[in-house]
Write an enzyme that holds these catalytic residues in place. Structure first.
Site, PDB file in Angstrom:
ATOM      1  N   LYS A 194      50.858  52.770  26.369  1.00 45.08           N
ATOM      2  CA  LYS A 194      51.055  51.571  25.558  1.00 45.08           C
ATOM      3  C   LYS A 194      51.856  50.566  26.368  1.00 45.08           C
ATOM      4  O   LYS A 194      52.967  50.853  26.816  1.00 45.08           O
ATOM      5  CB  LYS A 194      51.804  51.924  24.270  1.00 45.08           C
ATOM      6  CG  LYS A 194      52.086  50.716  23.397  1.00 45.08           C
ATOM      7  CD  LYS A 194      52.732  51.097  22.082  1.00 45.08           C
ATOM      8  CE  LYS A 194      53.037  49.849  21.270  1.00 45.08           C
ATOM      9  NZ  LYS A 194      53.693  50.168  19.995  1.00 45.08           N
ATOM     10  N   LYS A 247      46.382  51.280  24.907  1.00 43.97           N
ATOM     11  CA  LYS A 247      46.632  50.119  24.052  1.00 43.97           C
ATOM     12  C   LYS A 247      47.364  49.044  24.823  1.00 43.97           C
ATOM     13  O   LYS A 247      48.354  49.364  25.476  1.00 43.97           O
ATOM     14  CB  LYS A 247      47.465  50.577  22.852  1.00 43.97           C
ATOM     15  CG  LYS A 247      47.925  49.469  21.940  1.00 43.97           C
ATOM     16  CD  LYS A 247      48.908  50.010  20.944  1.00 43.97           C
ATOM     17  CE  LYS A 247      49.400  48.847  20.106  1.00 43.97           C
ATOM     18  NZ  LYS A 247      50.468  49.214  19.227  1.00 43.97           N
TER      19      LYS A 247
HETATM   20  C1  PBG Z   1      54.727  49.611  16.690  1.00 46.13           C
HETATM   21  C2  PBG Z   1      53.366  49.093  16.920  1.00 46.13           C
HETATM   22  C3  PBG Z   1      52.975  47.854  17.433  1.00 46.13           C
HETATM   23  C4  PBG Z   1      51.580  47.823  17.356  1.00 46.13           C
HETATM   24  C5  PBG Z   1      51.183  49.033  16.813  1.00 46.13           C
HETATM   25  N1  PBG Z   1      52.290  49.811  16.578  1.00 46.13           N
HETATM   26  C6  PBG Z   1      53.734  46.679  17.875  1.00 46.13           C
HETATM   27  C7  PBG Z   1      54.669  46.712  18.991  1.00 46.13           C
HETATM   28  O1  PBG Z   1      54.758  47.657  19.769  1.00 46.13           O
HETATM   29  O2  PBG Z   1      55.377  45.714  19.073  1.00 46.13           O
HETATM   30  C8  PBG Z   1      50.709  46.666  17.747  1.00 46.13           C
HETATM   31  C9  PBG Z   1      49.382  46.629  17.098  1.00 46.13           C
HETATM   32  C10 PBG Z   1      48.675  45.337  17.199  1.00 46.13           C
HETATM   33  O3  PBG Z   1      49.091  44.380  17.887  1.00 46.13           O
HETATM   34  O4  PBG Z   1      47.617  45.251  16.574  1.00 46.13           O
HETATM   35  N2  PBG Z   1      55.430  50.035  17.768  1.00 46.13           N
END
Ligand code: PBG
Length: 325
Positions: A194, A247
């Protein structure tokens, strides 16, 4: 070689083109993320994500019914609680907003496959994904709340746990906690690679989870790195992840493909909020053909190697697949 070989021969006929098509999308591929908010009768539209809403529990159930009817079989839940606290403990409570949402969906739609996102950022006053110590997110303290949150979500009826916090060792901590609580059969889908991405902007409006100071670069990955993503994925597999996730998706198709080539494990790709919003905005201006680009983007994610696609377009994509048949 040309002229014996003419690659266009396989393109002149639509039936033949379908026969030799290498990638196809199906309703089974998609997971629809949904935002559940405290309160009653709420359906708050999310400005930066046209067509997406913060839904209170009864509207969440109604939305799931519609999804099930259309053929979307799985949802990924995020919560917007009434109160936040320093450590995200509200996320671990029996009557937490996502726990309530899960129970309500399962009561009416036991078949709906519910994936619960596990993270602290929607539940902490500071908006970071864990417990703050000495001005930064403390890795090992955070593991404790992540494990508690996971068990609580499993108790509420979640079918799968998906940690998105990027702490080291969280898959192991969550697996151990789930097993100790008797949830041996609940898989973990880890947000393994991520990235610290600008593409999450609209989501942070939707989930009200923007960090109140600093950024997430001490835990989420540098977009420049690909070798490191393979190390993250390897670690999560060793810790017991059942599915690994990359992601965002669209700017990271190379990471999806590398994962597919290097590992033998199901891969999920999260086509995040910014990917959705860009298409919606350009389409609203009449600059692109929304349906066409949506399907092309989703196909590219599958072609890159994803088995599961988490997308705000899940409903629209399944409708589109139906209209094509
Ligand atoms: C929480 C999380 C996030 C997303 C999914 N889980 C945001 C982040 O890390 O700031 C993003 C999902 C999206 O942008 O659709 N940690």
């Amino acid at each position: 070689m040309y002229p014996q070989t003419r690659l266009r021969r396989l393109r002149y006929n639509a039936t033949l083109r379908q026969m030799v098509s290498e990638t196809s999308l199906s309703a089974n591929d998609f997971v629809q993320p949904l935002f559940v908010v405290y309160g009653e009768n709420k359906k708050n539209s999310i400005k930066s994500m046209p067509g997406q809403f913060q839904l209170s529990v009864e509207n969440l159930v109604a939305e799931c019914k519609e999804l099930a009817q259309i053929g979307v079989k799985s949802v990924l839940l995020f919560g917007i609680p009434e109160h936040k606290d320093e450590h995200g403990h509200v996320a671990c409570q029996h009557n937490g907003i996502v726990q309530e949402g899960i129970r309500a969906i399962k009561k009416e739609l036991p078949e709906m496959y519910i994936i619960a996102d596990v993270c602290n950022c929607e539940y902490t006053t500071h908006g970071h994904c864990g417990t703050i110590f000495d001005g930064d997110v403390d890795n090992d303290l955070t593991l404790v709340t992540l494990a508690m949150q996971s068990v609580s979500l499993a108790e509420a009826g979640a079918d799968m746990i998906a940690p998105s916090d990027m702490m080291d060792g969280r898959v192991d901590a969550i697996r151990t906690a789930l097993d100790d609580a008797g949830f041996l059969k609940i898989p973990i889908m880890s947000y393994s690679a991520k990235y610290a991405s600008g593409f999450y902007g609209p989501f942070r409006d939707a989930a009200e989870s923007a960090p109140q100071f600093g950024d997430r670069k001490t835990y989420q990955m540098d977009p420049a790195n690909s070798d490191e993503a393979m190390r993250e994925i390897e670690q999560d597999i060793l810790e017991g992840a059942d599915i690994v996730m990359v992601k965002p998706a669209l700017s990271y198709l190379d990471i999806i493909r590398r994962t597919k080539d290097d590992f033998n494990i199901p891969i999920a790709a999260y086509s995040v909020s910014g990917e959705y919003s860009m298409i919606k905005a350009a389409a609203a201006n009449g600059w692109i053909d929304e349906k066409r680009i949506m399907m092309e983007m989703l196909t590219s994610i599958k072609r890159a190697g994803a088995d599961i696609i988490i997308t705000y377009f899940a409903k629209d994509a399944v409708l589109q697949l139906k209209s094509q048949n």
